[in-house]
Scaffold this motif. Structure first.
Motif, PDB file in Angstrom:
ATOM      1  N   ASP A   7     -71.690 -31.450  63.811  1.00  0.00           N
ATOM      2  CA  ASP A   7     -71.995 -30.025  63.814  1.00  0.00           C
ATOM      3  C   ASP A   7     -70.805 -29.177  64.251  1.00  0.00           C
ATOM      4  O   ASP A   7     -70.930 -27.987  64.502  1.00  0.00           O
ATOM      5  N   LEU A   9     -67.160 -27.124  64.319  1.00  0.00           N
ATOM      6  CA  LEU A   9     -66.314 -26.247  63.511  1.00  0.00           C
ATOM      7  C   LEU A   9     -64.992 -26.982  63.313  1.00  0.00           C
ATOM      8  O   LEU A   9     -64.324 -27.339  64.285  1.00  0.00           O
ATOM      9  N   THR A  27     -67.757 -25.993  58.269  1.00  0.00           N
ATOM     10  CA  THR A  27     -68.916 -26.272  59.112  1.00  0.00           C
ATOM     11  C   THR A  27     -69.826 -27.193  58.302  1.00  0.00           C
ATOM     12  O   THR A  27     -69.558 -27.461  57.122  1.00  0.00           O
ATOM     13  N   LEU A 120     -71.831 -19.895  59.564  1.00  0.00           N
ATOM     14  CA  LEU A 120     -70.552 -19.398  60.074  1.00  0.00           C
ATOM     15  C   LEU A 120     -70.583 -17.874  60.106  1.00  0.00           C
ATOM     16  O   LEU A 120     -70.842 -17.232  59.089  1.00  0.00           O
ATOM     17  N   HIS A 141     -69.024 -20.436  65.066  1.00  0.00           N
ATOM     18  CA  HIS A 141     -70.061 -21.379  64.645  1.00  0.00           C
ATOM     19  C   HIS A 141     -70.691 -22.021  65.867  1.00  0.00           C
ATOM     20  O   HIS A 141     -70.027 -22.761  66.615  1.00  0.00           O
TER      21      HIS A 141
END
Length: 270
Positions: A7, A9, A27, A120, A141
């Motif tokens: 998960d 960024l 992402t 995002l 994010h």
């Protein structure tokens, strides 16, 4: 641990320098490019080098109309059907450089606005640069953020407030002032680079980072180095030295990382 990493960024600075600039941001639900300052073919190869395919990219955000940021915009938009975002003044200024892009792929992203792209959130902010309306981006994010700021003559207090305490930065370190002054550029160009609408020097980049980094900051990429008026090792040494003089724990609390005009940085979680 695996779920947290999935998960994240993730970013790769595909290219940064006076010859061309492209940054890839990912992402779990979105893949975005910021700027496309190289040919479509070169950008495709740089994407391949980090194990990614341009055909999977959803959106392209443009910072301003200078060729080292928009050279490949039209080609990528047409070939890969990308949604392109820029503010209205930038669209007008780059119209002749990018060629015809299908209307449904052209999107306005004005300055000082936050837009959501899936998972995002992207915040745009204006900078002081000799372009129609140059703007850069803070990409957020799930509580993590990455800031791109590579073309500005100075960093205002307003911008500092927008970009404070991000997890990662791509900050401009365009030139070494002595190399620029002693170099072969005409005086008018030297004045432009050194002006408040020009570019940050190595020292300026360091000072900007000192003012905005926080407890969350882990990675600082040095970008947009001039091929004529800077050297990667000098930029790195200058920024690290200035930060250490301010009692900042370089390589302990955060890392300073180099970028290249023709080689991508490793795809990394921020």
């Amino acid at each position: 641990m695996t779920d947290i990493q999935h998960d994240d960024l993730k970013i790769s600075v595909l290219a940064s320098g006076s010859t061309g600039n492209v940054t890839y941001v990912e992402t779990p639900k979105r893949k975005i490019l910021v700027d496309a300052g190289l040919s479509g073919k070169k950008i495709a190869k740089l994407m391949e080098s980090i194990g990614r395919d341009l055909a999977e990219v959803d959106d392209l955000l443009v910072t301003h109309e200078h060729s080292d940021h928009c050279r490949g915009v039209g080609v990528l938009a047409r070939r890969y059907h990308l949604n392109v975002y820029a503010n209205q003044k930038t669209w007008q200024a780059m119209a002749t450089k990018v060629g015809k892009i299908p209307v449904d792929q052209c999107n306005v992203f004005e300055m000082g606005v936050t837009k959501s792209f899936g998972d995002l959130d992207v915040e745009s902010f204006g900078v002081s640069h000799d372009a129609a309306a140059a703007q850069f981006y803070r990409l957020n994010h799930h509580g993590r953020s990455f800031v791109i700021l590579t073309d500005t003559g100075y960093v205002s207090e307003k911008v500092e407030g927008t970009i404070k305490d991000a997890n990662g930065y791509l900050i401009e370190c365009n030139h070494d002032p002595e190399m620029l002054q002693m170099g072969t550029y005409p005086w008018s160009l030297k004045q432009r680079i050194l002006s408040d609408t020009g570019h940050l020097s190595n020292e300026d980049g360091a000072d900007a980072m000192i003012d905005v980094l926080g407890n969350h900051t882990q990675r600082i990429y040095l970008g947009h180095l001039s091929q004529d008026n800077n050297v990667k090792e000098l930029a790195h040494l200058t920024v690290a030295s200035i930060m250490k003089e301010h009692d900042l724990a370089v390589n302990h609390d955060f890392k300073i990382l180099d970028t290249d005009p023709d080689r991508a940085t490793r795809l990394t979680s921020i």
